[in-house]
Enzyme design. Structure first.
Site, PDB file in Angstrom:
ATOM      1  N   ARG A  66       0.831  -1.049   0.055  1.00 15.98           N
ATOM      2  CA  ARG A  66       0.077   0.002  -0.139  1.00 15.98           C
ATOM      3  C   ARG A  66       0.869   1.284  -0.071  1.00 15.98           C
ATOM      4  O   ARG A  66       1.364   1.640   1.122  1.00 15.98           O
ATOM      5  CB  ARG A  66      -0.803  -0.265   1.248  1.00 15.98           C
ATOM      6  N   ALA A  79     -11.039  -6.841  -0.891  1.00 15.19           N
ATOM      7  CA  ALA A  79     -11.841  -5.792  -0.942  1.00 15.19           C
ATOM      8  C   ALA A  79     -12.027  -5.278  -2.325  1.00 15.19           C
ATOM      9  O   ALA A  79     -10.532  -5.463  -3.184  1.00 15.19           O
ATOM     10  CB  ALA A  79     -11.661  -4.878   0.044  1.00 15.19           C
ATOM     11  N   GLU A  96     -15.312  -9.193  -6.533  1.00 13.94           N
ATOM     12  CA  GLU A  96     -13.929  -9.069  -5.790  1.00 13.94           C
ATOM     13  C   GLU A  96     -13.460 -10.244  -5.114  1.00 13.94           C
ATOM     14  O   GLU A  96     -12.261 -10.713  -4.916  1.00 13.94           O
ATOM     15  CB  GLU A  96     -13.930  -8.007  -4.862  1.00 13.94           C
ATOM     16  N   GLU A 100      -9.997 -11.731  -6.066  1.00 10.82           N
ATOM     17  CA  GLU A 100      -8.692 -11.720  -5.205  1.00 10.82           C
ATOM     18  C   GLU A 100      -8.358 -12.998  -4.329  1.00 10.82           C
ATOM     19  O   GLU A 100      -7.343 -13.268  -4.403  1.00 10.82           O
ATOM     20  CB  GLU A 100      -9.223 -10.801  -4.139  1.00 10.82           C
ATOM     21  N   GLU A 144       0.535 -10.638  -8.913  1.00 13.02           N
ATOM     22  CA  GLU A 144       1.614 -11.424  -8.089  1.00 13.02           C
ATOM     23  C   GLU A 144       2.094 -10.688  -6.843  1.00 13.02           C
ATOM     24  O   GLU A 144       2.806 -10.964  -5.955  1.00 13.02           O
ATOM     25  CB  GLU A 144       3.021 -11.362  -8.991  1.00 13.02           C
TER      26      GLU A 144
END
Lengths: 181, 181
Positions: A66, A79, A96, A100, A144
């Site tokens: 992040r 999310a 999602e 994910e 990745e």
């Protein structure tokens, strides 16, 4: 006086300041019943959906970098942003979850919706409980830099201590409080 | 591979886009070890402090209008921005507790710090548990649009259901989870 009577506001005017790909920024003025006018900086965000997905033994989390907060591998609920036209929060969550962590869920429960940073931003995050998980690998997106993490439900406190992400704290604290019922 | 090895990023460059009184907006580029460059919109915010303040019988909350999210009387923890030079989060919490609800607290415990909206904003919110409350009215700021609410601890679920504010959900869900220990 009815509580709230003097706290209702109406928009006077607003001026767009910057438009990005994800957020836009404006300065807006609001008027209260007593005549006072307040100016506010407002960041507009399309909103998001987060999933507390578990199979009775593990809760499915992700780790990802992040950049905005300087976290190289933050532990989070799966999310995504509400960024596709006409998609409901539930549909966004289902998409999602597949993208994910490669899962579909039989049962979906709307846990809460919250505002992320109420003084400055209009982002609303919907949190769902997703259970009855099954593989849906065909839908999984390759990224990745997103690592899928199966965290033991028996160590929910460990996951809560290992993150500093708002949606993840809300989802896991809710799950912990709910599990204790 | 050590987890996280491919998720470390370095700042390449950044460009300021807008500067407000509270937030600033920039677009920054980050490079990963594999050479990929990612562009991110980042809203910079000074951070905030929120207090779970209770006296064993009631938790002290506030209701206030929130223009950005359209809430005329949102139920929240007492809180404030980290906006004074050189002030620590604890000092900010002590000041804000006095200003918002007219209280001082003997015991302060750092509960958590979280990031509000991790994809887009660098805001960090510190949450404290404040107990051993005593009146400190001399410090209270007059703000006719902030209503002080004493909420019975016995009905913590009611307060959780009555808000949609992230810091308040995190603080009260933490208190509920902790009370059940």
């Amino acid at each position: 006086m009815t509580p709230g009577d003097d706290t209702r506001f109406e928009l006077v005017d607003e001026e767009a300041k910057w438009e990005g790909r994800i957020v836009t920024v404006k300065v807006a003025r609001f008027r209260y019943p007593d005549g006072e006018v307040a100016e506010r900086e407002i960041v507009s965000h399309p909103g998001a959906v987060a999933m507390v997905a578990h199979d009775e033994e593990h809760v499915w989390l992700v780790r990802q970098p992040r950049e905005a907060t300087g976290d190289p591998d933050l532990l989070e609920l799966p999310a995504g942003k509400l960024d596709e036209d006409g998609e409901t929060p539930l549909e966004c969550g289902q998409r999602e979850l597949a993208e994910e962590i490669g899962k579909a869920a039989e049962h979906w429960e709307h846990v809460t919706e919250y505002v992320s940073s109420v003084g400055i931003m209009d982002e609303v995050v919907h949190v769902y409980l997703a259970t009855g998980l099954r593989d849906e690998h065909a839908e999984a997106e390759h990224n990745e830099r997103i690592e899928i993490v199966r965290w033991p439900l028996a160590d929910l406190d460990g996951a809560i201590a290992a993150t500093r992400d708002a949606k993840t704290l809300i989802g896991l604290l809710w799950l912990k409080a709910h599990s204790a019922d």
